[in-house]
Design a protein around this motif. Structure first.
Motif, PDB file in Angstrom:
ATOM      1  N   LEU A  53      -8.702  -8.279   5.741  1.00  0.00           N
ATOM      2  CA  LEU A  53      -7.272  -8.249   5.456  1.00  0.00           C
ATOM      3  C   LEU A  53      -6.910  -6.843   4.964  1.00  0.00           C
ATOM      4  CD1 LEU A  53      -4.689 -10.072   5.254  1.00  0.00           C
ATOM      5  CD2 LEU A  53      -5.246 -10.334   2.833  1.00  0.00           C
ATOM      6  N   ILE A  54      -5.926  -6.231   5.629  1.00  0.00           N
ATOM      7  CA  ILE A  54      -5.539  -4.862   5.268  1.00  0.00           C
ATOM      8  C   ILE A  54      -4.015  -4.774   5.110  1.00  0.00           C
ATOM      9  CG2 ILE A  54      -7.495  -3.679   6.379  1.00  0.00           C
ATOM     10  CD1 ILE A  54      -4.119  -3.821   8.160  1.00  0.00           C
ATOM     11  N   GLY A  55      -3.581  -3.647   4.533  1.00  0.00           N
ATOM     12  CA  GLY A  55      -2.155  -3.347   4.479  1.00  0.00           C
ATOM     13  C   GLY A  55      -1.833  -2.284   5.513  1.00  0.00           C
ATOM     14  N   ALA A  81       1.960   1.913  13.806  1.00  0.00           N
ATOM     15  CA  ALA A  81       1.799   1.680  12.362  1.00  0.00           C
ATOM     16  C   ALA A  81       0.483   2.316  11.935  1.00  0.00           C
ATOM     17  CB  ALA A  81       1.783   0.182  12.068  1.00  0.00           C
ATOM     18  N   GLN A  82       0.273   2.400  10.626  1.00  0.00           N
ATOM     19  CA  GLN A  82      -1.051   2.879  10.185  1.00  0.00           C
ATOM     20  C   GLN A  82      -1.559   2.078   9.009  1.00  0.00           C
ATOM     21  OE1 GLN A  82      -1.500   6.874   8.783  1.00  0.00           O
ATOM     22  NE2 GLN A  82       0.050   6.717   7.196  1.00  0.00           N
ATOM     23  N   VAL A  83      -2.870   1.930   8.973  1.00  0.00           N
ATOM     24  CA  VAL A  83      -3.537   1.226   7.881  1.00  0.00           C
ATOM     25  C   VAL A  83      -3.412   2.069   6.616  1.00  0.00           C
ATOM     26  CG1 VAL A  83      -5.753   0.307   7.061  1.00  0.00           C
ATOM     27  CG2 VAL A  83      -5.160   0.165   9.500  1.00  0.00           C
ATOM     28  N   VAL A  84      -3.024   1.437   5.506  1.00  0.00           N
ATOM     29  CA  VAL A  84      -2.890   2.162   4.237  1.00  0.00           C
ATOM     30  C   VAL A  84      -3.621   1.419   3.130  1.00  0.00           C
ATOM     31  CG1 VAL A  84      -0.668   3.233   4.822  1.00  0.00           C
ATOM     32  CG2 VAL A  84      -0.696   1.020   3.651  1.00  0.00           C
ATOM     33  N   LYS A  85      -3.911   2.148   2.063  1.00  0.00           N
ATOM     34  CA  LYS A  85      -4.560   1.557   0.883  1.00  0.00           C
ATOM     35  C   LYS A  85      -3.490   0.833   0.069  1.00  0.00           C
ATOM     36  CE  LYS A  85      -8.024   3.220  -2.443  1.00  0.00           C
ATOM     37  NZ  LYS A  85      -7.697   2.407  -3.603  1.00  0.00           N
ATOM     38  N   LEU A  86      -3.824  -0.358  -0.396  1.00  0.00           N
ATOM     39  CA  LEU A  86      -2.877  -1.130  -1.205  1.00  0.00           C
ATOM     40  C   LEU A  86      -2.942  -0.692  -2.669  1.00  0.00           C
ATOM     41  CD1 LEU A  86      -3.628  -4.601   0.412  1.00  0.00           C
ATOM     42  CD2 LEU A  86      -1.532  -3.266   0.679  1.00  0.00           C
ATOM     43  N   PRO A  87      -1.872  -0.862  -3.462  1.00  0.00           N
ATOM     44  CA  PRO A  87      -0.581  -1.433  -3.087  1.00  0.00           C
ATOM     45  C   PRO A  87       0.296  -0.449  -2.319  1.00  0.00           C
ATOM     46  CG  PRO A  87      -0.528  -0.753  -5.384  1.00  0.00           C
ATOM     47  CD  PRO A  87      -1.925  -0.477  -4.885  1.00  0.00           C
ATOM     48  N   TYR A  94     -11.378  -1.090  12.539  1.00  0.00           N
ATOM     49  CA  TYR A  94     -10.027  -0.497  12.497  1.00  0.00           C
ATOM     50  C   TYR A  94      -9.428  -0.476  11.092  1.00  0.00           C
ATOM     51  CZ  TYR A  94     -10.161  -1.078  17.589  1.00  0.00           C
ATOM     52  OH  TYR A  94     -10.517  -1.001  18.913  1.00  0.00           O
ATOM     53  N   THR A  95     -10.227  -0.802  10.079  1.00  0.00           N
ATOM     54  CA  THR A  95      -9.657  -1.038   8.744  1.00  0.00           C
ATOM     55  C   THR A  95      -9.649   0.183   7.811  1.00  0.00           C
ATOM     56  OG1 THR A  95     -11.800  -1.900   7.994  1.00  0.00           O
ATOM     57  CG2 THR A  95     -10.182  -3.512   8.778  1.00  0.00           C
ATOM     58  N   THR A  96     -10.123   1.331   8.276  1.00  0.00           N
ATOM     59  CA  THR A  96     -10.109   2.527   7.426  1.00  0.00           C
ATOM     60  C   THR A  96      -8.677   3.021   7.249  1.00  0.00           C
ATOM     61  OG1 THR A  96     -12.224   3.123   8.424  1.00  0.00           O
ATOM     62  CG2 THR A  96     -11.129   4.837   7.133  1.00  0.00           C
ATOM     63  N   PRO A  97      -8.259   3.313   5.987  1.00  0.00           N
ATOM     64  CA  PRO A  97      -6.907   3.840   5.782  1.00  0.00           C
ATOM     65  C   PRO A  97      -6.657   5.079   6.651  1.00  0.00           C
ATOM     66  CG  PRO A  97      -7.856   3.236   3.679  1.00  0.00           C
ATOM     67  CD  PRO A  97      -8.953   3.065   4.701  1.00  0.00           C
ATOM     68  N   GLY A  98      -5.477   5.143   7.240  1.00  0.00           N
ATOM     69  CA  GLY A  98      -5.129   6.247   8.146  1.00  0.00           C
ATOM     70  C   GLY A  98      -5.290   5.888   9.612  1.00  0.00           C
ATOM     71  N   THR A  99      -6.009   4.787   9.900  1.00  0.00           N
ATOM     72  CA  THR A  99      -6.209   4.361  11.294  1.00  0.00           C
ATOM     73  C   THR A  99      -4.870   3.972  11.927  1.00  0.00           C
ATOM     74  OG1 THR A  99      -8.414   3.521  10.742  1.00  0.00           O
ATOM     75  CG2 THR A  99      -7.445   2.741  12.809  1.00  0.00           C
ATOM     76  N   GLU A 100      -4.644   4.471  13.132  1.00  0.00           N
ATOM     77  CA  GLU A 100      -3.404   4.154  13.855  1.00  0.00           C
ATOM     78  C   GLU A 100      -3.556   2.814  14.585  1.00  0.00           C
ATOM     79  OE1 GLU A 100      -0.973   7.449  15.877  1.00  0.00           O
ATOM     80  OE2 GLU A 100      -1.818   6.353  17.591  1.00  0.00           O
ATOM     81  N   ILE A 101      -2.586   1.941  14.384  1.00  0.00           N
ATOM     82  CA  ILE A 101      -2.587   0.634  15.056  1.00  0.00           C
ATOM     83  C   ILE A 101      -1.183   0.400  15.620  1.00  0.00           C
ATOM     84  CG2 ILE A 101      -4.428  -0.383  13.645  1.00  0.00           C
ATOM     85  CD1 ILE A 101      -2.207  -1.713  11.929  1.00  0.00           C
ATOM     86  N   PHE A 102      -1.022  -0.636  16.401  1.00  0.00           N
ATOM     87  CA  PHE A 102       0.293  -0.938  16.977  1.00  0.00           C
ATOM     88  C   PHE A 102       0.624  -2.412  16.749  1.00  0.00           C
ATOM     89  CE2 PHE A 102      -1.327   2.762  19.033  1.00  0.00           C
ATOM     90  CZ  PHE A 102      -0.213   3.575  19.236  1.00  0.00           C
ATOM     91  N   SER A 130      11.791  -1.093  -1.671  1.00  0.00           N
ATOM     92  CA  SER A 130      11.500   0.097  -2.489  1.00  0.00           C
ATOM     93  C   SER A 130      11.155   1.306  -1.638  1.00  0.00           C
ATOM     94  CB  SER A 130      10.336  -0.184  -3.449  1.00  0.00           C
ATOM     95  OG  SER A 130      10.627  -1.289  -4.267  1.00  0.00           O
ATOM     96  N   LEU A 131      10.486   1.070  -0.495  1.00  0.00           N
ATOM     97  CA  LEU A 131      10.011   2.182   0.335  1.00  0.00           C
ATOM     98  C   LEU A 131      10.910   2.454   1.547  1.00  0.00           C
ATOM     99  CD1 LEU A 131       6.205   1.267   0.353  1.00  0.00           C
ATOM    100  CD2 LEU A 131       7.403   2.756  -1.240  1.00  0.00           C
ATOM    101  N   GLY A 132      11.766   1.474   1.867  1.00  0.00           N
ATOM    102  CA  GLY A 132      12.673   1.659   2.998  1.00  0.00           C
ATOM    103  C   GLY A 132      11.977   1.697   4.345  1.00  0.00           C
ATOM    104  N   LYS A 133      10.829   1.056   4.447  1.00  0.00           N
ATOM    105  CA  LYS A 133      10.143   0.960   5.743  1.00  0.00           C
ATOM    106  C   LYS A 133       9.426  -0.373   5.867  1.00  0.00           C
ATOM    107  CE  LYS A 133       6.990   4.396   4.194  1.00  0.00           C
ATOM    108  NZ  LYS A 133       5.976   5.403   4.438  1.00  0.00           N
ATOM    109  N   GLY A 134       9.077  -0.718   7.097  1.00  0.00           N
ATOM    110  CA  GLY A 134       8.360  -1.957   7.344  1.00  0.00           C
ATOM    111  C   GLY A 134       6.935  -1.882   6.814  1.00  0.00           C
ATOM    112  N   VAL A 135       6.494  -2.940   6.118  1.00  0.00           N
ATOM    113  CA  VAL A 135       5.112  -3.008   5.623  1.00  0.00           C
ATOM    114  C   VAL A 135       4.586  -4.411   5.914  1.00  0.00           C
ATOM    115  CG1 VAL A 135       5.504  -1.337   3.768  1.00  0.00           C
ATOM    116  CG2 VAL A 135       5.740  -3.779   3.281  1.00  0.00           C
TER     117      VAL A 135
END
Length: 364
Positions: free
Chosen positions: A284-286, A352-358, A334-342, A320-325
């Motif tokens: 499970l990733i953000g 979209a890109q994988v990011v570290k939570l929160p 594919y779970t490393t932060p920064g990985t490009e996904i669609f 708060s961020l004004g973008k889709g999350v």
């Protein structure tokens, strides 16, 4: 099935709440707008009526033994006044529910469970209660208010001698609150905005709610619905049962290893330990949207070539961020932060890109 009503159903209707069916209850989803309510909690303070949540009392000499058998975390580490986040593993590798375990006194605990799972959890725990710990379901007798936001202390301190400013995260105290004795006041939170949970008997609920609204008026307290509760928890990357964790999701894939303690025996521990040693195939990733679009539950996640690599479990436009999350399960590679996904939104593949939570970093 007839909808259950929380004790303050009529109060919320009088406040102009839009009421919707949720987990078998008639619940306030919003009073003004989700956006306005979300920002009220982030910037000032809001009150959520979450009285639909379930509460079980487990007590007696065999109470800890039962809790240790059915929950993943090590409840023997709890002392009175402490709280633990945990989950109930099932025997198939999934999750019956996630919950909070409050240690009220030696040999006395309160389990706080999700509204949609009250009956399921009660039946599940009961089947393991072979040593006759005392169990009492007090869900229908209690009301629960979550007062959340940076001004929560200011709003609530006039109502109680309990020192709220110095209450440590995941602890609670019992004391007089708004004139009611023996109220449990805790600091767990599901918003990332700081704040407290107030557990009161139904007969005191209306009076306590009104006193909180009066005491919080100078700092702009607002009633908040389930709509904003969802966007607030999602900005923090907190799991919602039924979306991000279910009967069929592995707790290890869901990132719940930190509350999975193999130092004791519990339901399905051997299989989960084997899975941990073997490694999981998805996690499970953000992720944040790089293009305009709102991810929603069950949308497919693909790679640049359009091959399926996962699925969205929760998604929204972050106020708060004004973008889709969103949160979603992805193949491990594919779970490393920064990985490009669609994300497949209708017929488009949006970047979209994988990011570290929160997603939202509180400045508390």
């Amino acid at each position: 099935m007839e909808l259950k009503k929380i004790a303050l159903n009529d109060v919320h209707e009088a406040l102009g709440a839009k009421m919707v069916p949720f987990a078998g209850y008639n619940m306030p989803v919003r009073y003004s707008s989700d956006l306005e309510e979300h920002h009220a909690v982030r910037k000032a303070v809001g009150i959520f009526d979450v009285s639909h949540m379930g509460e079980f009392l487990v007590s007696g000499p065999n109470a800890l033994d039962l809790i240790q058998r059915v929950t993943s975390n090590d409840a023997s580490k709890l002392t009175p006044g402490k709280i633990q986040y945990s989950y109930l593993p099932n025997q198939e590798g999934g999750i019956v529910d996630d919950l909070l375990v409050y240690c009220l006194a030696p040999e006395e605990y309160m389990l706080v469970v999700n509204a949609s799972n009250i009956e399921k959890d009660w039946n599940w725990i009961s089947q393991f209660n072979t040593n006759n710990a005392q169990m009492k379901n007090i869900s229908d007798e209690m009301s629960l208010f979550a007062v959340q936001g940076p001004k929560a202390v200011e709003a609530l301190q006039p109502l109680t001698p309990v020192d709220l400013a110095n209450m440590v995260y995941y602890t609670f105290d019992k004391g007089v609150f708004a004139g009611v004795p023996d109220v449990i006041i805790s600091a767990t939170g599901y918003t990332g905005a700081g704040g407290f949970e107030i557990y009161v008997p139904n007969e005191n609920a209306k009076e306590v709610f009104q006193k909180i609204m009066e005491a919080g008026a100078p700092v702009g307290i607002k009633p908040i619905g389930l709509g904003a509760r969802d966007t607030l928890r999602l900005e923090m990357g907190y799991c919602l049962y039924g979306n991000d964790i279910t009967d069929s999701t592995s707790p290890l894939e869901a990132g719940l290893s930190w509350v999975t303690k193999f130092s004791k025996d519990f339901t399905n521990a051997q299989n989960l330990k084997a899975q941990k040693e073997q490694g999981v195939s998805r996690k499970l990733i953000g992720f944040e949207m790089m293009e305009q679009g709102i991810p929603r539950s069950h949308y497919e996640i693909v790679d640049a070539e359009g091959h399926p690599i996962g699925e969205v479990t929760s998604g929204t436009m972050s106020p708060s961020l004004g973008k889709g999350v969103g949160l979603g399960y992805l193949q491990t590679e594919y779970t490393t932060p920064g990985t490009e996904i669609f994300i497949k939104v209708r017929n488009k593949q949006l970047k979209a890109q994988v990011v570290k939570l929160p997603f939202y970093k509180p400045t508390l």
